[in-house]
Write a protein that holds these residues in place. Structure first.
Motif, short mmCIF file in Angstrom:
data_model
loop_
_atom_site.label_atom_id
_atom_site.label_comp_id
_atom_site.label_asym_id
_atom_site.label_seq_id
_atom_site.Cartn_x
_atom_site.Cartn_y
_atom_site.Cartn_z
N PHE A 3 1.05 -1.35 0.24
CA PHE A 3 -0.02 0.10 0.25
C PHE A 3 0.60 1.29 0.06
CE2 PHE A 3 -4.19 -1.87 3.01
CZ PHE A 3 -3.46 -3.04 1.60
N LEU A 4 0.19 2.35 -0.52
CA LEU A 4 1.08 3.51 -0.16
C LEU A 4 -0.40 4.80 0.09
CD1 LEU A 4 3.00 5.45 -1.61
CD2 LEU A 4 1.79 6.35 -3.24
N LEU A 20 -2.19 -1.14 10.12
CA LEU A 20 -2.53 -1.62 8.06
C LEU A 20 -0.71 -2.43 7.97
CD1 LEU A 20 -3.31 0.91 5.69
CD2 LEU A 20 -4.18 -0.98 6.60
N ARG A 21 0.05 -2.28 9.22
CA ARG A 21 1.51 -3.55 8.96
C ARG A 21 0.91 -3.94 9.71
NH1 ARG A 21 6.36 0.60 9.27
NH2 ARG A 21 6.45 0.98 6.27
N LEU A 22 0.28 -4.56 10.81
CA LEU A 22 -0.44 -5.21 12.23
C LEU A 22 -0.78 -6.34 11.04
CD1 LEU A 22 -1.63 -4.07 15.18
CD2 LEU A 22 0.66 -5.62 14.72
N ASP A 23 -1.59 -6.17 10.70
CA ASP A 23 -2.48 -7.32 9.23
C ASP A 23 -1.30 -7.57 7.64
OD1 ASP A 23 -4.76 -6.99 10.43
OD2 ASP A 23 -5.53 -5.65 8.69
N GLY A 24 0.21 -7.13 8.07
CA GLY A 24 0.98 -8.16 6.97
C GLY A 24 1.26 -6.99 6.02
N HIS A 25 0.30 -6.29 5.45
CA HIS A 25 0.67 -5.21 4.55
C HIS A 25 1.67 -4.09 4.67
CE1 HIS A 25 -3.32 -6.24 3.24
NE2 HIS A 25 -4.28 -5.56 4.68
N VAL A 26 2.42 -4.38 3.16
CA VAL A 26 3.90 -3.74 3.53
C VAL A 26 3.06 -2.25 2.94
CG1 VAL A 26 5.79 -2.60 1.87
CG2 VAL A 26 5.28 -5.21 2.67
N VAL A 27 3.62 -1.29 4.00
CA VAL A 27 3.00 0.44 3.44
C VAL A 27 4.36 1.35 3.24
CG1 VAL A 27 1.31 1.90 4.86
CG2 VAL A 27 1.04 -0.30 4.82
N ASP A 28 4.06 2.01 2.83
CA ASP A 28 5.51 3.34 1.85
C ASP A 28 4.22 4.53 2.33
OD1 ASP A 28 7.20 1.48 1.02
OD2 ASP A 28 6.24 1.78 -0.58
N HIS A 29 4.27 5.30 3.44
CA HIS A 29 3.90 6.57 3.65
C HIS A 29 5.23 8.01 3.01
CE1 HIS A 29 3.79 10.35 6.77
NE2 HIS A 29 2.80 10.40 5.35
N PHE A 105 -10.39 2.39 12.08
CA PHE A 105 -9.75 1.86 12.13
C PHE A 105 -9.95 0.65 11.34
CE2 PHE A 105 -6.99 4.44 14.22
CZ PHE A 105 -6.00 4.34 13.39
N SER A 106 -11.61 -0.32 11.84
CA SER A 106 -11.83 -1.36 11.21
C SER A 106 -12.60 -0.96 10.53
CB SER A 106 -12.91 -1.77 12.70
OG SER A 106 -12.47 -2.14 13.83
N GLU A 107 -13.23 0.24 9.80
CA GLU A 107 -13.73 0.59 8.96
C GLU A 107 -12.62 0.61 7.60
OE1 GLU A 107 -16.92 3.46 6.62
OE2 GLU A 107 -16.41 3.93 8.53
N LEU A 108 -11.53 0.88 7.71
CA LEU A 108 -11.06 1.37 7.00
C LEU A 108 -9.93 0.12 6.50
CD1 LEU A 108 -8.29 2.95 4.96
CD2 LEU A 108 -7.16 3.07 7.28
N GLU A 109 -10.12 -1.31 7.54
CA GLU A 109 -9.82 -2.30 6.55
C GLU A 109 -10.56 -3.24 6.10
OE1 GLU A 109 -6.32 -3.05 10.82
OE2 GLU A 109 -8.53 -3.82 10.87
N ALA A 110 -11.56 -2.98 6.35
CA ALA A 110 -12.97 -3.51 5.53
C ALA A 110 -12.80 -2.91 4.23
CB ALA A 110 -14.10 -3.31 7.24
N ARG A 111 -13.29 -1.38 4.10
CA ARG A 111 -13.14 -0.76 2.89
C ARG A 111 -11.94 -1.30 2.31
NH1 ARG A 111 -16.52 3.26 2.05
NH2 ARG A 111 -18.24 3.80 4.28
N VAL A 175 11.19 -9.23 -2.92
CA VAL A 175 11.20 -8.20 -1.74
C VAL A 175 10.19 -7.01 -1.70
CG1 VAL A 175 12.44 -6.69 -0.89
CG2 VAL A 175 13.16 -9.33 -1.86
N ASP A 176 10.07 -7.05 -3.22
CA ASP A 176 9.29 -5.21 -3.62
C ASP A 176 7.86 -5.50 -2.63
OD1 ASP A 176 9.81 -2.78 -4.57
OD2 ASP A 176 7.35 -3.50 -5.47
N ARG A 177 6.96 -6.65 -3.24
CA ARG A 177 6.06 -6.86 -2.61
C ARG A 177 5.56 -7.20 -0.85
NH1 ARG A 177 3.05 -8.35 -6.56
NH2 ARG A 177 0.97 -8.12 -4.73
N LEU A 178 6.89 -7.62 -0.29
CA LEU A 178 6.76 -7.62 1.06
C LEU A 178 6.80 -6.68 2.02
CD1 LEU A 178 6.11 -10.70 0.00
CD2 LEU A 178 7.54 -11.56 2.30
N PHE A 179 8.33 -5.80 1.56
CA PHE A 179 9.26 -5.26 2.31
C PHE A 179 9.13 -3.65 1.98
CE2 PHE A 179 11.34 -9.16 2.77
CZ PHE A 179 10.83 -9.22 3.95
#
Length: 221
Positions: A3-4, A20-29, A105-111, A175-179
């Protein structure tokens, strides 16, 4: 999933990234549009979360330009504006969804899940691969009556393979997808996670195959 998040409020951004990272997503800010354009020019994202009011411009400019460039990454707009006309406006520009701040945050994850399912043409979180049932929401693999809970990065790696059976992914691509950009890892980490998934899949008709010199792919026999 990678995610970005484009958001200039540091406190909100940190909270969203952590969740989002707790859910295992890779997030760039990215805190501004310039950084966001740099990220999107070098990396493919599964989902973009976009604030409207940014220090160097209007997020709607990013939205319209992305769609003009035929970017197919789903975009959820985060806005403090609750007027119907504002919401209609961003949807007409090509947003896949929107949320009015303050964010639950729960709604954000669901959306996020709903948008990704729609883009993938899926109606359920459960994907059948041979005799293996993969639940991306619960983070489990079910084989017969046995259910295995995947760790976050195992989950996201398997998700990459499961979405494209037969497609070869290089270690660099994985690596690009996971980190994220701020994580310093080597390609050897991919071997570790692939090894874990293979142990979970042992004895099934689903396997992660090494393609010498190229990478890995998922096969159902």
């Amino acid at each position: 999933m990678r995610f970005l998040l484009i958001e200039d409020n540091a406190k909100l951004a940190d909270a969203v990234v952590d969740r989002l990272r707790l859910d295992g997503h890779v997030v760039d800010h990215a805190a501004d549009l310039e950084t966001a354009w740099h990220f999107t020019s070098t990396t493919s994202y599964d989902l973009i979360l976009l604030d409207i009011m940014l220090p160097d411009g209007d997020g709607r400019t990013f939205l319209s330009r992305s769609r003009e460039q035929k970017s197919n990454a789903p975009i959820i707009v985060l806005t403090a504006r609750s007027e119907v006309s504002d919401r209609v406006g961003v949807l007409d520009l090509g947003a896949d969804d929107y949320m009015v701040k303050p964010i639950d945050f729960s709604e954000l994850e669901a959306r996020c899940r709903a948008v990704l399912r729609r883009r993938g043409g899926e109606s359920s979180n459960v994907l059948m691969l041979g005799a293996v049932a993969f639940d991306s929401l619960a983070g489990t693999l079910r084989i017969g009556t046995t259910e295995t809970q995947l760790r976050p990065r195992e989950l996201r790696l398997f998700e990459v393979f499961a979405k494209a059976p037969g497609q070869i992914f290089s270690k660099t691509a994985l690596v690009d997808r996971l980190f994220s950009y701020d994580e310093d890892v080597s390609e050897n980490a991919i071997e570790v996670y692939v090894g874990r998934l293979r142990r979970h899949l042992a004895g099934t008709d689903v396997g992660i195959i090494t393609v010498r010199g190229l990478g890995y792919k998922l096969e159902v026999t």
